[in-house]
Design a protein around this motif. Structure first.
Motif, PDB file in Angstrom:
ATOM      1  N   GLN A  41       0.836  -1.203   0.000  1.00  0.00           N
ATOM      2  CA  GLN A  41       0.000   0.000   0.000  1.00  0.00           C
ATOM      3  C   GLN A  41       0.871   1.254   0.000  1.00  0.00           C
ATOM      4  O   GLN A  41       0.565   2.238  -0.686  1.00  0.00           O
ATOM      5  N   TYR A  42       1.959   1.206   0.756  1.00  0.00           N
ATOM      6  CA  TYR A  42       2.904   2.327   0.794  1.00  0.00           C
ATOM      7  C   TYR A  42       3.520   2.560  -0.584  1.00  0.00           C
ATOM      8  O   TYR A  42       3.610   3.700  -1.062  1.00  0.00           O
ATOM      9  N   VAL A  43       3.942   1.472  -1.244  1.00  0.00           N
ATOM     10  CA  VAL A  43       4.542   1.579  -2.578  1.00  0.00           C
ATOM     11  C   VAL A  43       3.527   2.113  -3.587  1.00  0.00           C
ATOM     12  O   VAL A  43       3.849   2.976  -4.419  1.00  0.00           O
ATOM     13  N   ALA A  44       2.291   1.613  -3.508  1.00  0.00           N
ATOM     14  CA  ALA A  44       1.250   2.074  -4.431  1.00  0.00           C
ATOM     15  C   ALA A  44       0.989   3.567  -4.258  1.00  0.00           C
ATOM     16  O   ALA A  44       0.803   4.294  -5.246  1.00  0.00           O
ATOM     17  N   ALA A  45       0.987   4.038  -3.008  1.00  0.00           N
ATOM     18  CA  ALA A  45       0.769   5.471  -2.752  1.00  0.00           C
ATOM     19  C   ALA A  45       1.914   6.304  -3.333  1.00  0.00           C
ATOM     20  O   ALA A  45       1.678   7.378  -3.909  1.00  0.00           O
ATOM     21  N   LYS A  46       3.137   5.821  -3.204  1.00  0.00           N
ATOM     22  CA  LYS A  46       4.285   6.560  -3.741  1.00  0.00           C
ATOM     23  C   LYS A  46       4.257   6.592  -5.269  1.00  0.00           C
ATOM     24  O   LYS A  46       4.569   7.624  -5.883  1.00  0.00           O
ATOM     25  N   ILE A  47       3.891   5.473  -5.883  1.00  0.00           N
ATOM     26  CA  ILE A  47       3.815   5.431  -7.343  1.00  0.00           C
ATOM     27  C   ILE A  47       2.700   6.344  -7.852  1.00  0.00           C
ATOM     28  O   ILE A  47       2.863   7.055  -8.853  1.00  0.00           O
ATOM     29  N   ALA A  48       1.568   6.346  -7.147  1.00  0.00           N
ATOM     30  CA  ALA A  48       0.476   7.238  -7.539  1.00  0.00           C
ATOM     31  C   ALA A  48       0.888   8.696  -7.411  1.00  0.00           C
ATOM     32  O   ALA A  48       0.582   9.529  -8.279  1.00  0.00           O
ATOM     33  N   GLY A  49       1.599   9.018  -6.342  1.00  0.00           N
ATOM     34  CA  GLY A  49       2.092  10.386  -6.179  1.00  0.00           C
ATOM     35  C   GLY A  49       3.068  10.779  -7.273  1.00  0.00           C
ATOM     36  O   GLY A  49       3.044  11.914  -7.762  1.00  0.00           O
ATOM     37  N   ALA A  50       3.924   9.831  -7.671  1.00  0.00           N
ATOM     38  CA  ALA A  50       4.869  10.107  -8.757  1.00  0.00           C
ATOM     39  C   ALA A  50       4.138  10.342 -10.073  1.00  0.00           C
ATOM     40  O   ALA A  50       4.518  11.220 -10.862  1.00  0.00           O
ATOM     41  N   ALA A  51       3.074   9.575 -10.322  1.00  0.00           N
ATOM     42  CA  ALA A  51       2.299   9.750 -11.552  1.00  0.00           C
ATOM     43  C   ALA A  51       1.639  11.127 -11.589  1.00  0.00           C
ATOM     44  O   ALA A  51       1.629  11.797 -12.635  1.00  0.00           O
ATOM     45  N   VAL A  52       1.107  11.562 -10.457  1.00  0.00           N
ATOM     46  CA  VAL A  52       0.496  12.894 -10.390  1.00  0.00           C
ATOM     47  C   VAL A  52       1.551  13.969 -10.620  1.00  0.00           C
ATOM     48  O   VAL A  52       1.318  14.956 -11.332  1.00  0.00           O
ATOM     49  N   SER A  53       2.727  13.785 -10.030  1.00  0.00           N
ATOM     50  CA  SER A  53       3.813  14.753 -10.209  1.00  0.00           C
ATOM     51  C   SER A  53       4.250  14.840 -11.664  1.00  0.00           C
ATOM     52  O   SER A  53       4.516  15.930 -12.190  1.00  0.00           O
ATOM     53  N   LEU A  54       4.329  13.689 -12.331  1.00  0.00           N
ATOM     54  CA  LEU A  54       4.732  13.683 -13.737  1.00  0.00           C
ATOM     55  C   LEU A  54       3.715  14.405 -14.614  1.00  0.00           C
ATOM     56  O   LEU A  54       4.089  15.136 -15.538  1.00  0.00           O
ATOM     57  N   PHE A  55       2.443  14.209 -14.316  1.00  0.00           N
ATOM     58  CA  PHE A  55       1.425  14.914 -15.096  1.00  0.00           C
ATOM     59  C   PHE A  55       1.497  16.413 -14.829  1.00  0.00           C
ATOM     60  O   PHE A  55       1.331  17.228 -15.762  1.00  0.00           O
ATOM     61  N   ALA A  56       1.751  16.799 -13.581  1.00  0.00           N
ATOM     62  CA  ALA A  56       1.897  18.225 -13.255  1.00  0.00           C
ATOM     63  C   ALA A  56       3.096  18.821 -13.994  1.00  0.00           C
ATOM     64  O   ALA A  56       3.042  19.965 -14.474  1.00  0.00           O
ATOM     65  N   VAL A  57       4.176  18.064 -14.093  1.00  0.00           N
ATOM     66  CA  VAL A  57       5.346  18.526 -14.838  1.00  0.00           C
ATOM     67  C   VAL A  57       5.013  18.687 -16.308  1.00  0.00           C
ATOM     68  O   VAL A  57       5.446  19.652 -16.964  1.00  0.00           O
ATOM     69  N   LEU A  58       4.246  17.745 -16.840  1.00  0.00           N
ATOM     70  CA  LEU A  58       3.854  17.807 -18.248  1.00  0.00           C
ATOM     71  C   LEU A  58       3.060  19.080 -18.531  1.00  0.00           C
ATOM     72  O   LEU A  58       3.307  19.766 -19.530  1.00  0.00           O
ATOM     73  N   VAL A  59       2.143  19.413 -17.645  1.00  0.00           N
ATOM     74  CA  VAL A  59       1.342  20.629 -17.822  1.00  0.00           C
ATOM     75  C   VAL A  59       2.209  21.877 -17.645  1.00  0.00           C
ATOM     76  O   VAL A  59       2.130  22.819 -18.433  1.00  0.00           O
ATOM     77  N   THR A  60       3.059  21.848 -16.608  1.00  0.00           N
ATOM     78  CA  THR A  60       3.913  23.015 -16.334  1.00  0.00           C
ATOM     79  C   THR A  60       4.878  23.280 -17.472  1.00  0.00           C
ATOM     80  O   THR A  60       5.118  24.437 -17.844  1.00  0.00           O
ATOM     81  N   SER A  61       5.449  22.218 -18.039  1.00  0.00           N
ATOM     82  CA  SER A  61       6.429  22.400 -19.112  1.00  0.00           C
ATOM     83  C   SER A  61       5.809  23.054 -20.341  1.00  0.00           C
ATOM     84  O   SER A  61       6.512  23.724 -21.108  1.00  0.00           O
ATOM     85  N   PHE A  62       4.506  22.865 -20.539  1.00  0.00           N
ATOM     86  CA  PHE A  62       3.853  23.481 -21.701  1.00  0.00           C
ATOM     87  C   PHE A  62       3.682  24.984 -21.496  1.00  0.00           C
ATOM     88  O   PHE A  62       4.018  25.794 -22.372  1.00  0.00           O
TER      89      PHE A  62
END
Length: 360
Positions: A41-62
């Motif tokens: 559950q801890y690993v899943a939460a960290k991976i989900a947080g990383a996915a959200v961060s990557l999408f935020a980076v994708l939006v920010t970079s544009f």
């Protein structure tokens, strides 16, 4: 007691929740299964947080690089006189004539499939330019990373274990000085002293680049190593200082612990106490720093690569930013951020394996 009464007693025993836990293999697997489930559950939460961060980076970079007050189409023409029709044709060719929301949706959709568009200035796929420059960055930053991590941990351990000695004071002061020096400034200083030459010191190393361009075979390897010396020294000087200070501080916190006193009371040599007891526990903060720095191995060092004209991702980013080459800048920014986010996520995932208190 009859055989008919036995099932009733069994049912009563099963219904008694205050009774002792059943013994056997299933009971032994209980805590382990719960720990495994909590870790997953801890690993899943960290991976989900990383996915959200990557999408935020994708939006920010544009949106971030579209705030630059410059017209990339006019920059591509190099100041030459160009008609309005030609400018409109170029904007239409690169999709800059579309509404902002349409450019954004197209960018996100393509980026999720690994397509970051076509470079304005190189007229080549962005992913191809990144792949082309990546080996040079990995060679420079990867070599530096291994050297300054090993040197920082070794010196940090030695200085902390001899706290207050002359070597401790010298190494700590020297590391603090290097840590406060901007890497690009140190690189420029090394070029002036060891490439150009100053006073009795002759110029011994190239001023920049990856190779001379006229060597083959083993001579080519030596030529690349010759070009690597100054940029690697620059990155190692700054990187080892940070690692040394973190390792020293962590080990000093452990040195007064009771378990070290107990180990000494058992008759263990001081070297064994340091290597097998103190250093493994003091490595936890340094472990996190190692993974943070690991992300920068791919992200590169933009200013250092620019100073030494190193043909890596950092130099490519600086070159793209000067246009601005929006697809290339956006693609590089996303790659840099992704490397850092993935390295931090990997550290978060592995940390509970070293310290079971994390993630509970």
């Amino acid at each position: 007691m009859t055989a008919d009464s036995t099932p009733a007693l069994v049912q009563i025993a099963d219904a008694d929740t205050d009774g002792p836990a059943p013994a056997g293999p299933s009971a032994a697997r209980g805590p382990r299964a719960r720990n495994t489930k909590a870790y997953l559950q801890y690993v899943a939460a960290k991976i989900a947080g990383a996915a959200v961060s990557l999408f935020a980076v994708l939006v920010t970079s544009f949106f971030l690089f579209r705030l630059i007050p410059s017209d990339p189409v006019k920059q591509m023409t190099g100041g030459r006189p160009v008609s309005v029709e030609q400018l409109q044709s170029l904007r239409r060719q690169f999709g800059l004539d579309q509404p902002m929301w349409q450019q954004f949706t197209s960018y996100v959709g393509d980026a999720l499939t690994g397509d970051f568009g076509t470079s304005f200035q190189f007229h080549a796929p962005v992913i191809d330019k990144i792949t082309e420059a990546l080996p040079a960055t990995l060679l420079l930053t990867g070599t530096s990373y291994v050297l300054y991590t090993a040197l920082g941990i070794w010196l940090g351990t030695r200085t902390a274990w001899r706290n207050g000695s002359m070597s401790d004071r010298f190494n700590t002061a020297f590391a603090l000085t290097l840590y406060s020096v901007p890497a690009f400034w140190l690189g420029l200083l090394l070029i002036i002293v060891f490439s150009v030459g100053i006073g009795p010191i002759p110029g011994m190393f190239p001023t920049g680049g990856l190779e001379s361009g006229n060597e083959t075979g083993f001579a080519y390897i030596l030529d690349v190593a010759h070009h690597l010396v100054l940029p690697v020294v620059t990155l190692v000087a700054v990187g080892y200082a940070q690692t040394l200070l973190v390792m020293r501080s962590s080990l000093l916190d452990e040195m007064g612990s009771d378990y070290l006193t107990t180990a000494r009371a058992k008759g263990l040599r001081d070297d064994v106490v340091r290597r097998k007891h103190a250093v493994p526990n003091a490595m936890l903060p340094t472990f996190t720093l190692m993974f943070v720095n690991l992300g920068h191995v791919v992200a590169g060092q933009i200013l250092v690569e620019t100073v030494f004209s190193w043909p890596g991702l950092g130099g490519l980013f600086y070159e793209a930013l000067s246009v601005p080459d929006l697809p290339l800048v956006q693609g590089l920014f996303f790659v840099f951020a992704t490397a850092v986010i993935l390295a931090n996520t990997l550290a978060d995932v592995l940390y509970p394996l070293l310290d079971p208190r994390v993630g509970r």
